[in-house]
Structures are given as structure tokens and as C-alpha cells.
Design a protein around this motif. Structure first.
Motif, PDB file in Angstrom:
ATOM      1  N   ARG A   1      -5.767  -7.924  -5.958  1.00  0.00           N
ATOM      2  CA  ARG A   1      -5.971  -8.090  -4.519  1.00  0.00           C
ATOM      3  C   ARG A   1      -7.145  -8.998  -4.180  1.00  0.00           C
ATOM      4  NH1 ARG A   1      -6.664  -9.466  -0.254  1.00  0.00           N
ATOM      5  NH2 ARG A   1      -6.345  -8.435   1.767  1.00  0.00           N
ATOM      6  N   TYR A   2      -8.258  -8.833  -4.911  1.00  0.00           N
ATOM      7  CA  TYR A   2      -9.468  -9.554  -4.504  1.00  0.00           C
ATOM      8  C   TYR A   2      -9.708 -10.827  -5.307  1.00  0.00           C
ATOM      9  CZ  TYR A   2     -10.368  -5.258  -2.002  1.00  0.00           C
ATOM     10  OH  TYR A   2     -10.248  -4.178  -1.164  1.00  0.00           O
TER      11      TYR A   2
ATOM     12  N   VAL B   1     -11.823   1.984   2.868  1.00  0.00           N
ATOM     13  CA  VAL B   1     -11.311   1.255   1.708  1.00  0.00           C
ATOM     14  C   VAL B   1     -12.114   1.625   0.460  1.00  0.00           C
ATOM     15  CG1 VAL B   1     -11.050  -1.036   0.683  1.00  0.00           C
ATOM     16  CG2 VAL B   1     -10.394  -0.665   3.056  1.00  0.00           C
TER      17      VAL B   1
ATOM     18  N   LYS C   1      -2.014   3.657  -0.230  1.00  0.00           N
ATOM     19  CA  LYS C   1      -1.162   3.732   0.966  1.00  0.00           C
ATOM     20  C   LYS C   1      -1.335   5.087   1.643  1.00  0.00           C
ATOM     21  CE  LYS C   1       3.227   3.217   0.079  1.00  0.00           C
ATOM     22  NZ  LYS C   1       3.849   4.522   0.276  1.00  0.00           N
TER      23      LYS C   1
ATOM     24  N   VAL D   1       0.175  -2.054  12.143  1.00  0.00           N
ATOM     25  CA  VAL D   1       0.575  -3.436  11.895  1.00  0.00           C
ATOM     26  C   VAL D   1       1.179  -4.016  13.148  1.00  0.00           C
ATOM     27  CG1 VAL D   1       1.956  -4.947  10.457  1.00  0.00           C
ATOM     28  CG2 VAL D   1       1.095  -2.816   9.529  1.00  0.00           C
TER      29      VAL D   1
ATOM     30  N   TYR E   1       3.058  -0.616   3.189  1.00  0.00           N
ATOM     31  CA  TYR E   1       2.473  -1.388   2.090  1.00  0.00           C
ATOM     32  C   TYR E   1       1.664  -2.565   2.631  1.00  0.00           C
ATOM     33  CZ  TYR E   1       4.231   0.523  -2.291  1.00  0.00           C
ATOM     34  OH  TYR E   1       4.425   1.305  -3.395  1.00  0.00           O
ATOM     35  N   ARG E   2       2.263  -3.272   3.568  1.00  0.00           N
ATOM     36  CA  ARG E   2       1.584  -4.464   4.107  1.00  0.00           C
ATOM     37  C   ARG E   2       0.315  -4.081   4.859  1.00  0.00           C
ATOM     38  NH1 ARG E   2       5.478  -8.765   6.797  1.00  0.00           N
ATOM     39  NH2 ARG E   2       5.805  -7.092   8.277  1.00  0.00           N
ATOM     40  N   ALA E   3       0.384  -2.961   5.582  1.00  0.00           N
ATOM     41  CA  ALA E   3      -0.809  -2.506   6.316  1.00  0.00           C
ATOM     42  C   ALA E   3      -1.918  -2.139   5.334  1.00  0.00           C
ATOM     43  CB  ALA E   3      -0.448  -1.310   7.185  1.00  0.00           C
ATOM     44  N   THR E   4      -1.530  -1.485   4.246  1.00  0.00           N
ATOM     45  CA  THR E   4      -2.524  -1.088   3.233  1.00  0.00           C
ATOM     46  C   THR E   4      -3.153  -2.327   2.610  1.00  0.00           C
ATOM     47  OG1 THR E   4      -1.236   0.887   2.738  1.00  0.00           O
ATOM     48  CG2 THR E   4      -2.834   0.196   1.076  1.00  0.00           C
ATOM     49  N   TRP E   5      -2.295  -3.265   2.235  1.00  0.00           N
ATOM     50  CA  TRP E   5      -2.766  -4.511   1.604  1.00  0.00           C
ATOM     51  C   TRP E   5      -3.723  -5.243   2.536  1.00  0.00           C
ATOM     52  CZ3 TRP E   5      -2.326  -5.642  -3.312  1.00  0.00           C
ATOM     53  CH2 TRP E   5      -2.486  -6.948  -3.761  1.00  0.00           C
ATOM     54  N   SER E   6      -3.362  -5.244   3.804  1.00  0.00           N
ATOM     55  CA  SER E   6      -4.178  -5.931   4.795  1.00  0.00           C
ATOM     56  C   SER E   6      -5.529  -5.225   4.956  1.00  0.00           C
ATOM     57  CB  SER E   6      -3.420  -5.970   6.120  1.00  0.00           C
ATOM     58  OG  SER E   6      -4.211  -6.546   7.103  1.00  0.00           O
ATOM     59  N   GLU E   7      -5.507  -3.909   5.009  1.00  0.00           N
ATOM     60  CA  GLU E   7      -6.766  -3.184   5.210  1.00  0.00           C
ATOM     61  C   GLU E   7      -7.692  -3.325   4.004  1.00  0.00           C
ATOM     62  OE1 GLU E   7      -6.648   0.682   6.912  1.00  0.00           O
ATOM     63  OE2 GLU E   7      -8.821   0.728   7.055  1.00  0.00           O
ATOM     64  N   LEU E   8      -7.127  -3.489   2.827  1.00  0.00           N
ATOM     65  CA  LEU E   8      -7.974  -3.701   1.645  1.00  0.00           C
ATOM     66  C   LEU E   8      -8.843  -4.949   1.826  1.00  0.00           C
ATOM     67  CD1 LEU E   8      -5.516  -2.891  -1.291  1.00  0.00           C
ATOM     68  CD2 LEU E   8      -7.512  -1.571  -0.599  1.00  0.00           C
ATOM     69  N   GLY E   9      -8.345  -5.875   2.640  1.00  0.00           N
ATOM     70  CA  GLY E   9      -9.091  -7.107   2.897  1.00  0.00           C
ATOM     71  C   GLY E   9     -10.342  -6.896   3.736  1.00  0.00           C
ATOM     72  N   GLU E  10     -10.532  -5.669   4.247  1.00  0.00           N
ATOM     73  CA  GLU E  10     -11.710  -5.394   5.081  1.00  0.00           C
ATOM     74  C   GLU E  10     -12.993  -5.255   4.258  1.00  0.00           C
ATOM     75  OE1 GLU E  10     -12.129  -5.112   8.405  1.00  0.00           O
ATOM     76  OE2 GLU E  10     -10.072  -5.697   8.789  1.00  0.00           O
TER      77      GLU E  10
ATOM     78  N   MET F   1      -1.276   1.335  -5.482  1.00  0.00           N
ATOM     79  CA  MET F   1      -0.847   1.084  -4.106  1.00  0.00           C
ATOM     80  C   MET F   1      -0.303   2.357  -3.458  1.00  0.00           C
ATOM     81  SD  MET F   1      -1.572  -1.832  -2.927  1.00  0.00           S
ATOM     82  CE  MET F   1      -0.525  -1.874  -1.464  1.00  0.00           C
TER      83      MET F   1
ATOM     84  N   GLU G   1       8.479   1.790   4.696  1.00  0.00           N
ATOM     85  CA  GLU G   1       7.639   1.766   3.497  1.00  0.00           C
ATOM     86  C   GLU G   1       6.965   0.397   3.340  1.00  0.00           C
ATOM     87  OE1 GLU G   1       7.346   4.515   2.071  1.00  0.00           O
ATOM     88  OE2 GLU G   1       6.324   4.069   0.187  1.00  0.00           O
TER      89      GLU G   1
ATOM     90  N   ALA H   1      -2.789   1.845   8.838  1.00  0.00           N
ATOM     91  CA  ALA H   1      -3.202   0.805   9.788  1.00  0.00           C
ATOM     92  C   ALA H   1      -2.036   0.475  10.683  1.00  0.00           C
ATOM     93  CB  ALA H   1      -3.649  -0.437   9.037  1.00  0.00           C
TER      94      ALA H   1
ATOM     95  N   LEU I   1       4.242  -8.098  -2.383  1.00  0.00           N
ATOM     96  CA  LEU I   1       2.948  -8.359  -1.740  1.00  0.00           C
ATOM     97  C   LEU I   1       2.156  -9.429  -2.469  1.00  0.00           C
ATOM     98  CD1 LEU I   1       1.699  -4.751  -0.955  1.00  0.00           C
ATOM     99  CD2 LEU I   1       2.112  -6.530   0.719  1.00  0.00           C
TER     100      LEU I   1
ATOM    101  N   LYS J   1       6.334  -1.753   5.665  1.00  0.00           N
ATOM    102  CA  LYS J   1       5.319  -1.911   6.706  1.00  0.00           C
ATOM    103  C   LYS J   1       4.016  -1.222   6.276  1.00  0.00           C
ATOM    104  CE  LYS J   1       4.639  -1.017  11.631  1.00  0.00           C
ATOM    105  NZ  LYS J   1       5.211  -0.449  12.849  1.00  0.00           N
TER     106      LYS J   1
END
Lengths: 193, 338
Positions: free
Chosen positions: A143-144, A124, A175, A182, B44-53, A171, B40, A180, B15, B42
């Protein structure tokens, strides 16, 4: 003093009494520091930014309008400071210094999970580092910090449309850099009882 | 194809929950019927989620010390009662000189922040309401499923990746609430606040570790409004809030969690333990102060504070390197305990 709202604390500061400075610092320093750290990718600069933002808050307290959100005003000051910092060519060279800086391992997780988290964290950080400063600012605030596009537009000094474009392009880049798996779905919703 | 391009541009807005209800539903309808856009979305959501790491980093203590030193305020000044704003006393001697210097800087540089924004005074529009009515849904499209909580299992399987959570209370008098979210399609689960399926769903929303902070904050605010009513009290909700208090990396979210726990009664031992843990271990003094306030509320409501709690309060009241406000609050609470 912690029972007072941000606006009430700022009114006291505006009246010349700096007693609430510590309380305001406690409320916002974490968010300010983390934003600056991720924006500048440099811990030392993030410390300078955090300190300077709160000093400016005191200096320019009279310019704070009571109907505005203090968080938005503070992030405006922070973003201005960070942009000024990045404009200086000497500082750009320092940007990548902390990208690979990792936090100590947390004993909260198993070694495998901890490694996964650290790898993900590194991915990240690298992905965020690939964004332009404008895109990074927009995505960090969205986001944060959970700010709306209208708030980000105020902070970045641009239109909401420009914020949307920056977030979209950010994004797209992120991306491509991050992938990841899901998992999960709504299977349980089909389970009647 | 043009519609897909437009949809792609809207995905970040989806998102961040920035789309209006109609646009959101239209977007989901398209995503459901378009394999390319579904893939697409899916991603986006995976990217958004990983940013939370990315974890939150703690601010070094020296930054605060330097700040307070710069403005001429010592750490101890935080516990000095404020001067009356009606009849202000003299300022500390260093301040007028400092302020004059600051004023000179303001004049010289023309103001740092507002000079660059002089045509746009900072005014923030109120946030849109998050509670929406099911009855006012302008679309009756197949992809929005409305399920009664009594018809679904309270056991949530597989940690589903639910997104865009919104809360519904169409009629405050009918004891029916709803939770809308995206899973594989848009779903609204309705029922009484005490219905176990709804309680578990709300607990899940609160506890999800990949949740975005705004969603979680909204969820906590809504839980506070709904479950502060003693008739709706549920230990699972309190437990979920306690987990948020222990684990969330966002201090704002932890503060909301502890404020909500403060209003919920009766308090379980799990709640009390979470408050004690926060008081002992939370890195943010604002959270520790809120935990003390919550413990004070418990004591005032008649909950007996056990020996472990009292020991912790004593330790906090006398801890030299603790925030002075925390120490004072802990001492105040100790003095209130009979």
C-alpha cells in the motif's frame, strides 16, 4: 552525483568509493524510515533500522546485483532487520509505545479537517497494529511503497501466493476495523456537452 | 457463492492493479452483477483509501549524520569530486581498517541478508507495461464503456472515486489517447491529448488526494511522455503537476512531478512558483535539487528568472544548514544567469 542512476551509484560504492552514500541515503531514507516506523511502531527503533540498513548497504555492497532494483534490495535488508528486532521478546513489549504518538497539527487544514485527519490517522495506526507482523509487512510494502507482489515475495522470502494470502487476510482485518463513506460516482460522464 | 468467495480473494489484487486485463474485466463484470460483491468491493476501496490517511514522517537529521559518521564519510565528502574509477587513489585511512572489520563480520555471521536467501539471488522481473491497446481488448462486455472525450463534460462533478487508472495509446501516430478507469463500471475515455475533457481528467487523476502512489506515479510518467511534446502543452496539466509537487506526501511522486515539469514548455508563472516553493520548502533534498535543475532548464530555454527567484537562489547558495549539493547547484545556476 544526483544525475547518476541507483545502479551507477552502487557500482562506485562497490569499487570502494563511498562518496555516493549520502546521495543514496537521500533517495531512500524517507521510504526506509517510514516503512520501519510503521512496521515496528517505534520511532527509536525506526531510526536504528534506517541507520543500520544503510551501513549494511555499504558493508554488503558487493552482493548487490546490478540488474536488481536498489529499492527492493534495501527493503529486503530493512525487513530482515525489523523481523530480527521483533523476534527479540524485549522489543515486542515496546511495540505499542508509539501507536498513539500523533504528529503535530498541520496549519494547512481547518481545525475540523485537521481533527478528522488525526482521528483517521489514529484509526489506521490501530488497525495496522492489529495485524500480524507478516501481514503488516506485506500491506506496508504494497500500500505505501507500491511494490509488486513479486517484489514483496523477494523481500519477505516467501512465494507470491503467500504474499497474496497475507495481503488478503490483512485487508480483511483492516476492512473490519476501518469504515469510510465512499462518495462520488461517474455522474459527470453522463453529462454531454 | 463459490464465485463470490473467489472474487473476494481477488479484491486486494484488483486494488493493487495486479490482475491481468481479462481477470480484471471478469471481476468487474461479476461485481456489477452481484450486490453482495459490490458492497464488499466498496468496503475494500474505502479501506484502501483510508489507509492513505497515514502521513509520511520525516527522518530525523541525526540519523544521516550518524550513518555518515559510521562509514567514515563527513557531510563535506558529498561535494568532493569522485576519484577516477580507472585509477583509484588511496582510500581515507579509516576505511581499510573499517572494511577489514566489516569483512570479518561478514565471515563470522555468514552474511546477514543473503545467507537467508542464498537459494534465491535477488532478481526483479521487469514491471508489466501500463500502456495497453483498446483494440486488443479480448472482451467486448457491456460494463466496459468507451466514451469519446468530445462527448463528455470537461467539468468533473462530485470528486468521483476513480480507481485502477490505465493509459492507452493504441497508435502513436493518430494523436488519440485514452484513459481507462473504474468508477461505477469500467470506462475508457478517448480523444486527442489537447481535448479539454481529457486534460481535466488527467489533471484530476494527478491531483486526487486519495490516489495510491503507484497510480499517481504511473500517471505522471505517462503525462511526461504525452505532454512533453510542445504541441500538447497545456497549462492545466502543468498546474496539476505543480499541486502534486506542493502537496504529495510521497517524495518519489514529488520527484517525478518536478522531473516532468522540467520537460514541459513553455513554463507558466505557476510552474516557476511551484519550483521555487519546492526549493524553499520541500523537506527532501533530492526534490530541491530537481527543482534547481528544472529552474536551470527554464533559464536555458530563455525564460527570464525574476528577482524573487534569484533571491531564493542566493539564499540557498549561502544557507549554512542546507544540503551541500543544493548549495552547489544553486550557486552553479546563479553563475549561469546572464
Amino acid at each position: 552525483m544526483n544525475h547518476l542512476s541507483d545502479q551507477e551509484l552502487m557500482k562506485i560504492v562497490q569499487a570502494g568509493d563511498y562518496a555516493p552514500a549520502s546521495e543514496i541515503y537521500d533517495r531512500y531514507s524517507g521510504r526506509i524510515y517510514n516503512f520501519a516506523f510503521r512496521f515496528l511502531k517505534n520511532a527509536e527503533a525506526a531510526e536504528d533500522a534506517t541507520q543500520e540498513v544503510f551501513v549494511r548497504m555499504i558493508k554488503y555492497a558487493s552482493q548487490f546485483q546490478g540488474d536488481a532494483k536498489l529499492s527492493t534490495w534495501l527493503f529486503s535488508i530493512t525487513a530482515n532487520w525489523c523481523r530480527d528486532y521483533l523476534r527479540k521478546s524485549d522489543n515486542k513489549a515496546k511495540e505499542a509505545e508509539d501507536v498513539l504518538l500523533s504528529l503535530p497539527a498541520s496549519s494547512e487544514y481547518s481545525p475540523e479537517r485537521d481533527l478528522e485527519r488525526r482521528e483517521s490517522e489514529l484509526r489506521v495506526k490501530r488497525a495496522l497494529g492489529a495485524l500480524t507482523a507478516e501481514q503488516r509487512e506485506a500491506i506496508l510494502l504494497s500500500r505505501y511503497q507500491g511494490l509488486s507482489y513479486a517484489e514483496i515475495a523477494l523481500i519477505a522470502g516467501c512465494s507470491e501466493g503467500a504474499v497474496k494470502t497475507r495481503v488478503f487476510r490483512a485487508m480483511e482485518t483492516l476492512k473490519k476495523a476501518l469504515t469510510a463513506d465512499v462518495g462520488g460516482g461517474g455522474r459527470w460522464l453522463n453529462a454531454t456537452r | 457463492m463459490a464465485e463470490c468467495d473467489a472474487m473476494n480473494e481477488q479484491m486486494p489484487l484488483l486494488l493493487t492493479e495486479s490482475l491481468g486485463r481479462e481477470e480484471r474485466e471478469r471481476a468487474h463484470q461479476h461485481i456489477e452483477n452481484c450486490a453482495a460483491c459490490a458492497a464488499e468491493w466498496k468496503a475494500y476501496r474505502a479501506t484502501w483509501s483510508e489507509l492513505g490517511e497515514l502521513p509520511e514522517v520525516e527522518v530525523p537529521a541525526r540519523v544521516k549524520e550518524q550513518f555518515l559518521s559510521t562509514i567514515g564519510a563527513s557531510r563535506d565528502s558529498k561535494v568532493i569530486p569522485m576519484r577516477s574509477r580507472l585509477a583509484p587513489g588511496p582510500r581515507p585511512s579509516a576505511l581499510p581498517r573499517w572494511f577489514a572489520q566489516a569483512a570479518a563480520v561478514v565471515i563470522l555471521v555468514g552474511g546477514s541478508y543473503y545467507a537467508g536467501n542464498r537459494t534465491a539471488p535477488l532478481r526483479v522481473l521487469p514491471s508489466p507495461a501500463t500502456i495497453q491497446s483498446v483494440e486488443q481488448t479480448p472482451y467486448s462486455i457491456a460494463e466496459t464503456r468507451v466514451l469519446n472525450a468530445s462527448a463528455i463534460s470537461p467539468n468533473i462533478e462530485g470528486r468521483p472515486n476513480i480507481q485502477n487508472v490505465q493509459f492507452v495509446d493504441a497508435d502513436a501516430s493518430d494523436n488519440q489517447i485514452g484513459v481507462s478507469f473504474d468508477v461505477t463500471s469500467r470506462v475508457t475515455v478517448t480523444g486527442a491529448p489537447t481535448d479539454k475533457s481529457l486534460v481535466r481528467l488527467l489533471s484530476y487523476v494527478l491531483e486526487r488526494d486519495n490516489s495510491t502512489s503507484p497510480s499517481r506515479s504511473n500517471a505522471i510518467d505517462w503525462v511526461r511522455r504525452t505532454y512533453s511534446d510542445p504541441n500538447h502543452a497545456d497549462p492545466e496539466i502543468a498546474d496539476a503537476l505543480a499541486k502534486v509537487l506542493r502537496n504529495d506526501t510521497h517524495e518519489g511522486v514529488r520527484i517525478r512531478a518536478v522531473e516532468t515539469l522540467k520537460d514541459m514548455s513553455p513554463a507558466s508563472s505557476g510552474t516557476r512558483d511551484a519550483l521555487i516553493d519546492a526549493l524553499k520548502n520541500d523537506p527532501n533534498p533530492a526534490v530541491r535539487i530537481k527543482a534547481l535543475e528544472a529552474l536551470s532548464n527554464l533559464a536555458k530555454a530563455g525564460t527570464a528568472l525574476d528577482a524573487k527567484t534569484i533571491d531564493t537562489l542566493r539564499a540557498k547558495a549561502s544557507q549554512d544548514d542546507e544540503n551541500p549539493y543544493v548549495r552547489v547547484k544553486a550557486a552553479e545556476l546563479l553563475s549561469e544567469i546572464p
